[in-house]
Design a protein around this motif. Sequence first.
Motif, PDB file in Angstrom:
ATOM      1  N   ALA A 126       8.784   3.698  -4.881  1.00 29.51           N
ATOM      2  CA  ALA A 126       9.016   2.458  -4.142  1.00 29.51           C
ATOM      3  C   ALA A 126       7.838   2.204  -3.207  1.00 29.51           C
ATOM      4  O   ALA A 126       7.283   3.135  -2.624  1.00 29.51           O
ATOM      5  CB  ALA A 126      10.310   2.557  -3.351  1.00 29.51           C
ATOM      6  N   GLU A 127       7.442   0.923  -3.074  1.00 22.70           N
ATOM      7  CA  GLU A 127       6.194   0.595  -2.394  1.00 22.70           C
ATOM      8  C   GLU A 127       6.108   1.133  -0.975  1.00 22.70           C
ATOM      9  O   GLU A 127       5.089   1.668  -0.576  1.00 22.70           O
ATOM     10  CB  GLU A 127       5.989  -0.931  -2.345  1.00 22.70           C
ATOM     11  N   GLU A 128       7.144   0.936  -0.201  1.00 21.99           N
ATOM     12  CA  GLU A 128       7.025   1.289   1.210  1.00 21.99           C
ATOM     13  C   GLU A 128       7.182   2.788   1.431  1.00 21.99           C
ATOM     14  O   GLU A 128       7.008   3.279   2.541  1.00 21.99           O
ATOM     15  CB  GLU A 128       7.971   0.454   2.088  1.00 21.99           C
ATOM     16  N   ILE A 179       9.785   0.079  -7.758  1.00 21.23           N
ATOM     17  CA  ILE A 179      10.375  -0.978  -6.913  1.00 21.23           C
ATOM     18  C   ILE A 179       9.377  -1.622  -5.970  1.00 21.23           C
ATOM     19  O   ILE A 179       8.679  -0.929  -5.219  1.00 21.23           O
ATOM     20  CB  ILE A 179      11.494  -0.346  -6.037  1.00 21.23           C
ATOM     21  N   ASP A 180       9.301  -2.944  -6.018  1.00 24.35           N
ATOM     22  CA  ASP A 180       8.648  -3.701  -4.953  1.00 24.35           C
ATOM     23  C   ASP A 180       9.773  -4.441  -4.235  1.00 24.35           C
ATOM     24  O   ASP A 180      10.330  -5.417  -4.754  1.00 24.35           O
ATOM     25  CB  ASP A 180       7.620  -4.683  -5.528  1.00 24.35           C
ATOM     26  N   PRO A 181      10.143  -3.982  -3.047  1.00 22.08           N
ATOM     27  CA  PRO A 181      11.331  -4.544  -2.389  1.00 22.08           C
ATOM     28  C   PRO A 181      11.135  -5.990  -1.940  1.00 22.08           C
ATOM     29  O   PRO A 181      12.110  -6.738  -1.820  1.00 22.08           O
ATOM     30  CB  PRO A 181      11.536  -3.629  -1.175  1.00 22.08           C
ATOM     31  N   LEU A 182       9.870  -6.365  -1.687  1.00 18.42           N
ATOM     32  CA  LEU A 182       9.572  -7.754  -1.296  1.00 18.42           C
ATOM     33  C   LEU A 182       8.157  -8.042  -1.783  1.00 18.42           C
ATOM     34  O   LEU A 182       7.190  -7.540  -1.202  1.00 18.42           O
ATOM     35  CB  LEU A 182       9.670  -7.909   0.234  1.00 18.42           C
ATOM     36  N   ASP A 183       8.029  -8.746  -2.864  1.00 23.66           N
ATOM     37  CA  ASP A 183       6.705  -9.100  -3.378  1.00 23.66           C
ATOM     38  C   ASP A 183       6.369 -10.494  -2.866  1.00 23.66           C
ATOM     39  O   ASP A 183       7.073 -11.461  -3.179  1.00 23.66           O
ATOM     40  CB  ASP A 183       6.705  -9.071  -4.921  1.00 23.66           C
ATOM     41  N   GLY A 184       5.279 -10.543  -2.067  1.00 22.63           N
ATOM     42  CA  GLY A 184       4.925 -11.808  -1.420  1.00 22.63           C
ATOM     43  C   GLY A 184       5.162 -11.717   0.087  1.00 22.63           C
ATOM     44  O   GLY A 184       5.598 -12.690   0.727  1.00 22.63           O
ATOM     45  N   PRO A 201       1.593  -0.245  -9.360  1.00 24.87           N
ATOM     46  CA  PRO A 201       2.639  -0.210 -10.395  1.00 24.87           C
ATOM     47  C   PRO A 201       3.835  -1.089 -10.054  1.00 24.87           C
ATOM     48  O   PRO A 201       4.393  -1.757 -10.939  1.00 24.87           O
ATOM     49  CB  PRO A 201       3.047   1.276 -10.445  1.00 24.87           C
ATOM     50  N   TRP A 202       4.232  -1.104  -8.791  1.00 17.74           N
ATOM     51  CA  TRP A 202       5.437  -1.863  -8.427  1.00 17.74           C
ATOM     52  C   TRP A 202       5.240  -3.383  -8.522  1.00 17.74           C
ATOM     53  O   TRP A 202       6.211  -4.123  -8.638  1.00 17.74           O
ATOM     54  CB  TRP A 202       5.908  -1.494  -7.001  1.00 17.74           C
ATOM     55  N   ASP A 203       3.971  -3.851  -8.473  1.00 21.51           N
ATOM     56  CA  ASP A 203       3.725  -5.295  -8.598  1.00 21.51           C
ATOM     57  C   ASP A 203       3.964  -5.779 -10.031  1.00 21.51           C
ATOM     58  O   ASP A 203       4.307  -6.935 -10.256  1.00 21.51           O
ATOM     59  CB  ASP A 203       2.259  -5.630  -8.250  1.00 21.51           C
ATOM     60  N   VAL A 204       3.684  -4.898 -11.007  1.00 21.02           N
ATOM     61  CA  VAL A 204       3.617  -5.354 -12.414  1.00 21.02           C
ATOM     62  C   VAL A 204       4.680  -4.751 -13.335  1.00 21.02           C
ATOM     63  O   VAL A 204       4.875  -5.255 -14.449  1.00 21.02           O
ATOM     64  CB  VAL A 204       2.217  -5.063 -13.013  1.00 21.02           C
TER      65      VAL A 204
HETATM   66 CA    CA Z   1       3.739  -6.599  -4.388  1.00 22.60          CA
END
Ligand code: CA
Length: 275
Positions: free
Chosen positions: A71-73, A91-96, A218-221
């Motif tokens: 997970a990103e964070e 996991i990207d919990p909030l992309d953007g 990885p979590w972005d795509v």
């Molecule tokens: Ca992202």
Amino acid sequence: MNEPGEIGARLDTAVRLARGAGAIQRERYESRLEIDTKSASIDLVTEVDRACETLIVDGIREAHPEDAILAEEGGDHVEVEAAASGYRWVIDPLDGTVNYAHGFPRFCVSIAVELGGESELGVVYDPLLDECFQARRGAGARLGARRLAVSQAPRLADALVATGFAYDVHRSEHDNLSQFSQMVKSARGLRRDGSAALDLCYVAAGRLDAYWEFKLHPWDVAAGRLIVEEAGGRVSDVEGGPAPASGVEIVSSNGRIHEEVLAVLRSHDSRPTSA
Ligand code: CA
Ligand code: IPD
Ligand code: CA
């Protein structure tokens, strides 16, 4: 192990948790936020990114305790060891996040489940539009009940294209700006909307004809690329080979214009290896 029903159960969990995290994003949208920086002054993390990640990670641990999680964070959530089950959630919990912090209404939750290093399912949820994009390997991509299919645009000159810039754009020479300039001259339109996962889903839905970016994670795509492929699109690196799961380079399109997109990107290549 790895029975067909296992993927279905994880897809249900992914949709439930993506909607749950999206509800947090919707509730806190345009409220006063605690905002910190990460790798650079333009690389932000908010309390909402963290709250969404906690909800998702806790939900996975409860429903699928034998799975690994990336997970990103991160913090103590990051687990890159092989899981007992063989599954890994990405996991990207909030992309953007930059959009979110500015009240710009384009952001999402992205959740993928990999088996043997390949995404088996992907879910991307846009909470403001209440759009839930999802795909299962070999079973197609959907937006709600609608089956997704990429566009039919035959030429780059007829295409709406998107890209993005990495958080080191202020200091790196590999900044995507020469490719950006050339694409402005080649495509019908070029957008920089600030959510890689949604950009990929928009290619899948035929709203965009192509999207590329460098230096992602990885979590972005992980979810979006499967959604593009399952909608009949093509995903590659700049040479036309398989796009790395690391996210460091990704080019996606409706397939028909892919070689034209690659030619533009290669003709203005600023990657360090090409120097
Ligand atoms: Ca992202
Ligand atoms: C970012 C977004 C953006 C892309 C950046 C990503 P984040 O993710 O996807 O569109 O250009 O490279 O890092 O940080 O908002 O999760
Ligand atoms: Ca994020």
